[in-house]
Design a protein around this motif. Structure first.
Motif, mmCIF file in Angstrom:
data_model
loop_
_atom_site.group_PDB
_atom_site.id
_atom_site.type_symbol
_atom_site.label_atom_id
_atom_site.label_comp_id
_atom_site.label_asym_id
_atom_site.label_seq_id
_atom_site.Cartn_x
_atom_site.Cartn_y
_atom_site.Cartn_z
ATOM 1 N N THR A 135 10.355 -1.394 10.110
ATOM 2 C CA THR A 135 9.681 -1.459 8.816
ATOM 3 C C THR A 135 10.643 -1.891 7.717
ATOM 4 N N PHE A 173 10.180 -5.389 5.558
ATOM 5 C CA PHE A 173 9.971 -5.318 4.098
ATOM 6 C C PHE A 173 11.331 -5.154 3.396
ATOM 7 N N ASN A 226 11.133 -4.236 -0.292
ATOM 8 C CA ASN A 226 10.375 -3.030 -0.630
ATOM 9 C C ASN A 226 10.844 -1.860 0.226
ATOM 10 N N MET A 240 8.685 1.211 1.128
ATOM 11 C CA MET A 240 7.672 1.182 2.178
ATOM 12 C C MET A 240 8.068 2.086 3.350
ATOM 13 N N ARG A 260 5.780 5.164 4.528
ATOM 14 C CA ARG A 260 5.251 5.247 5.889
ATOM 15 C C ARG A 260 5.661 6.556 6.557
ATOM 16 N N LEU A 313 0.470 -3.833 -1.228
ATOM 17 C CA LEU A 313 1.344 -2.978 -0.428
ATOM 18 C C LEU A 313 0.626 -1.709 0.029
ATOM 19 N N THR A 314 -0.260 -1.188 -0.794
ATOM 20 C CA THR A 314 -1.007 0.015 -0.403
ATOM 21 C C THR A 314 -1.908 -0.267 0.790
ATOM 22 N N ARG A 361 -1.448 -2.576 3.017
ATOM 23 C CA ARG A 361 -0.599 -2.778 4.192
ATOM 24 C C ARG A 361 0.004 -1.461 4.690
ATOM 25 N N LEU A 362 0.249 -0.542 3.779
ATOM 26 C CA LEU A 362 0.689 0.781 4.209
ATOM 27 C C LEU A 362 -0.389 1.465 5.048
ATOM 28 N N GLY A 384 0.325 5.394 -1.139
ATOM 29 C CA GLY A 384 0.627 4.075 -1.663
ATOM 30 C C GLY A 384 0.449 4.001 -3.165
ATOM 31 N N LEU A 436 4.064 3.254 -4.212
ATOM 32 C CA LEU A 436 4.136 1.786 -4.185
ATOM 33 C C LEU A 436 3.558 1.169 -5.457
#
Length: 355
Positions: A173, A177, A180, A183, A187, A302-303, A305-306, A351, A355
């Motif tokens: 991860t 990223f 970021n 992330m 996660r 990003l949220t 994708r989280l 997120g 994020l």
């Protein structure tokens, strides 16, 4: 003329040895069935494989034409990718499961975990960080833990956390990223929270009749080496079959769902989270590789994708099939939807904050 009356036969009277032969009504009598002939009537695996190969040779031209279609090539690509990603970790999980069943005494888990199930859940969830495998490995290991007497709530917390917070997944991860780093923290925190919450939820609301104890043949009287080999053979055959079913379902849905639908959903904050959550279930990507897939979905937030990264390792098609085979359908039909809903909510909230 005198008529002689014949007394009716009672159940103990000797009957004609030819009458009722083969009916199986009297276990003491010869049924007239040769076991060798009876066994020969059933298809064994070698004969079935031979018939399939002969059928493929006879119809090779239509089969070749069907496999050349673009949709079938896409199907084969996804199916092979899921199997190649998952098989090494499935084997790792099976080896760990066999090692736990054969070499680890039950008293070890009694000492390692707290006595109270509510306290054992977070300890088991945090222990998932040390297993370098994916979700295919965690299912047989969780089944072995239940067989060794670990409370199901703790085993289920481990099942959910191990594929999501182990060092390999978190490193992947971070690599996927690089801009970021938050992330990775998001996660880890969201996945561990969902795993512990589901363990506590099962401890509070779960019923024993919903959870079928994982079946395991008895290896008493065998040496540890033979018991280990037999355990591995049993789990590979059992879990591998359900992995194939899940991979086939994922490949079918991937080949059918149009890619343009994703672009339409990316612009809506709530819909994008739900779409990527469902996509994580359908794609059934190994947790060691899903971060790179999520990083490529740049049109999503990003949220969203989280959510993809939290949901995928906890519930997807192959996982549902494997959980059904290990713990029973009644368990999977209740546990999977609850895990999905909780993972979506927790990841969306995490997120929004981080994020």
């Amino acid at each position: 003329m005198a008529i002689t009356k014949t007394a009716p036969q009672d159940s103990g009277e000797r009957a004609d040895p030819g009458r009722g032969r083969g009916t199986g009504t009297d276990p003491g009598r010869d049924t007239g069935t040769d076991p060798a002939k009876e066994e020969g009537r059933h298809l064994n695996s070698a004969l079935l494989l031979t018939l399939l190969l002969l059928t493929a040779v006879m119809f090779q031209d239509p089969i070749r034409g069907a496999l050349a279609a673009p949709v079938m090539q896409s199907w084969m690509t996804v199916f092979v990718a899921v199997m190649v990603q998952a098989l090494p970790f499935l084997v790792l999980g099976v080896l760990l499961s066999a090692a736990i069943a054969v070499f680890v005494p039950p008293s070890f888990f009694a000492r390692a975990l707290p006595k109270h199930p509510a306290l054992a859940v977070p300890v088991a969830g945090a222990a998932g960080a040390v297993l370098p495998g994916c979700e295919c490995a965690s299912v047989p290991v969780a089944g072995a833990l239940v067989r060794r007497g670990v409370t199901p709530a703790a085993a289920l917390a481990f099942l959910l956390s191990a594929p999501a917070i182990n060092p390999i997944v978190l490193t992947a991860t971070a690599v996927a990223f690089p801009g970021n780093p938050e992330m990775v923290l998001a996660r880890f925190g969201a996945s561990l929270l969902v795993a512990c919450a589901m363990g506590w939820l099962w401890h509070r609301l779960g019923r024993t009749d919903w959870l079928r104890p994982p079946a395991r043949a008895s290896y008493e009287g065998q040496g540890k080496g033979a018991a280990f080999a037999n355990s591995v053979r049993h789990d590979v055959t059992h879990a591998g079959g359900y992995l194939v079913i899940g991979a086939m379902a994922a490949a079918t849905l991937k080949a059918v769902v149009p890619a343009d639908w994703l672009g339409l959903a990316a612009g809506h904050p709530v819909l994008s989270v739900l779409v990527l959550a469902v996509l994580a279930v359908l794609l059934s990507i190994c947790s060691e590789a899903d971060a790179f897939v999520a990083a490529s979905l740049t049109q999503f937030s990003l949220t969203a994708r989280l959510t993809f990264l939290v949901v995928g390792p906890m519930i997807d098609l192959k996982l549902f099939a494997m959980q059904t085979g290990t713990f029973g359908r009644a368990f999977a039909l209740r546990f999977a939807p609850a895990t999905f809903a909780l993972a979506v909510v927790v990841s969306a909230l995490t997120g929004t904050v981080l994020l």
